[in-house]
Design a protein around this motif. Structure first.
Motif, mmCIF file in Angstrom:
data_model
loop_
_atom_site.group_PDB
_atom_site.id
_atom_site.type_symbol
_atom_site.label_atom_id
_atom_site.label_comp_id
_atom_site.label_asym_id
_atom_site.label_seq_id
_atom_site.Cartn_x
_atom_site.Cartn_y
_atom_site.Cartn_z
ATOM 1 N N ASP A 283 -5.134 11.574 -14.141
ATOM 2 C CA ASP A 283 -5.541 10.118 -13.122
ATOM 3 C C ASP A 283 -6.811 9.551 -14.148
ATOM 4 O OD1 ASP A 283 -3.400 10.496 -11.556
ATOM 5 O OD2 ASP A 283 -5.052 11.111 -9.553
ATOM 6 N N LYS B 256 -3.930 5.230 -6.737
ATOM 7 C CA LYS B 256 -2.616 5.306 -7.171
ATOM 8 C C LYS B 256 -2.411 3.876 -7.945
ATOM 9 C CE LYS B 256 -0.641 8.991 -4.805
ATOM 10 N NZ LYS B 256 0.628 9.013 -3.561
ATOM 11 N N ASP B 257 -2.772 2.945 -7.183
ATOM 12 C CA ASP B 257 -2.255 1.389 -7.144
ATOM 13 C C ASP B 257 -3.491 0.589 -7.544
ATOM 14 O OD1 ASP B 257 -1.400 -0.979 -8.276
ATOM 15 O OD2 ASP B 257 -0.923 -1.655 -5.468
#
Length: 223
Positions: free
Chosen positions: A154, A127-128
């Motif tokens: 993503d 995510k980061d």
């Protein structure tokens, strides 16, 4: 050398190296085939046993490491890199190639400046990303539009992050499901088909062509 698998090209060398990171099934016959294919194309290929003997506690640590980007599994990946880089028949330049779970590890290790190039194959995207891509190396990535594990959104986010850091990259999305590059035998073959994963020969051939071309470009340089 641990219980990993090593494939050495024919000839005198020295050769560039590739650390091959297995999927969630561990050290299967498919891993040996991947290493052999790389060796046939002029690369020292070493696949470390990330599960350290299959200890259930170690397996749990590996998956936790995939989420955190730290831990014993990354120590084993760095050790595998050093095994290759310090061989007399290695040029000192080493890439990482990962599949599924190993693809996530390859993404993270390649993003932290641990390798000279990374082949990321349908690994989960953290995510980061800014926290992961602190010193990204060149990346060749292969993903599937029918992947039920890694969302295409993503993949787009990953590509944009690489572009924002001016990182050389070749990201391609195939009309294929998760795991399309791998050709598992039984009992894994039946299990992955139940989950919608399967080998796609045409996509796999194209992906390998891109991977080998990319590695040739970024590994055949002065150490």
């Amino acid at each position: 050398m641990d219980k990993g698998h090593l494939s050495v090209p024919s000839g005198k060398g020295p050769f560039p190296g590739v650390v091959v990171l297995h999927d969630a099934f561990g050290m299967t016959g498919d891993v040996a085939r991947q290493c052999a294919h790389l060796a046939e194309n002029g690369y020292l290929a070493y696949a470390p046993a990330l599960y350290a003997g299959g200890n259930p506690r170690c397996v749990k640590q590996v998956f936790q490491g995939a989420l955190k980007g730290t831990g014993p599994v990354f120590d084993r990946i760095v050790a595998a890199r050093d095994v290759l880089a310090h061989r007399s028949d290695c040029t000192g330049r080493v890439a990482v190639a990962g599949f599924c779970l190993g693809g996530q590890f390859a993404l993270i290790a390649g993003g932290q400046g641990l390798f000279d190039a990374a082949a990321v194959n349908y690994g989960l995207i953290p995510k980061d990303l800014p926290a992961v891509l602190t010193a990204p190396c060149p990346v060749v990535g292969s993903f599937g539009s029918k992947d039920k594990i890694v969302p295409i959104s993503d993949v787009t986010r990953y590509k944009q992050s690489l572009e924002s850091t001016s990182t050389p990259h070749d990201i391609k999305i195939y009309d294929a499901p998760h795991g399309f590059l791998q050709s598992h035998g039984q009992p894994y073959k039946s299990l992955i088909r139940v989950t919608g994963m399967h080998h796609v020969p045409t996509a796999a051939t194209d992906a390998w062509t891109r991977i080998l071309t990319f590695l040739e470009t970024h590994l055949n340089q002065p150490s």
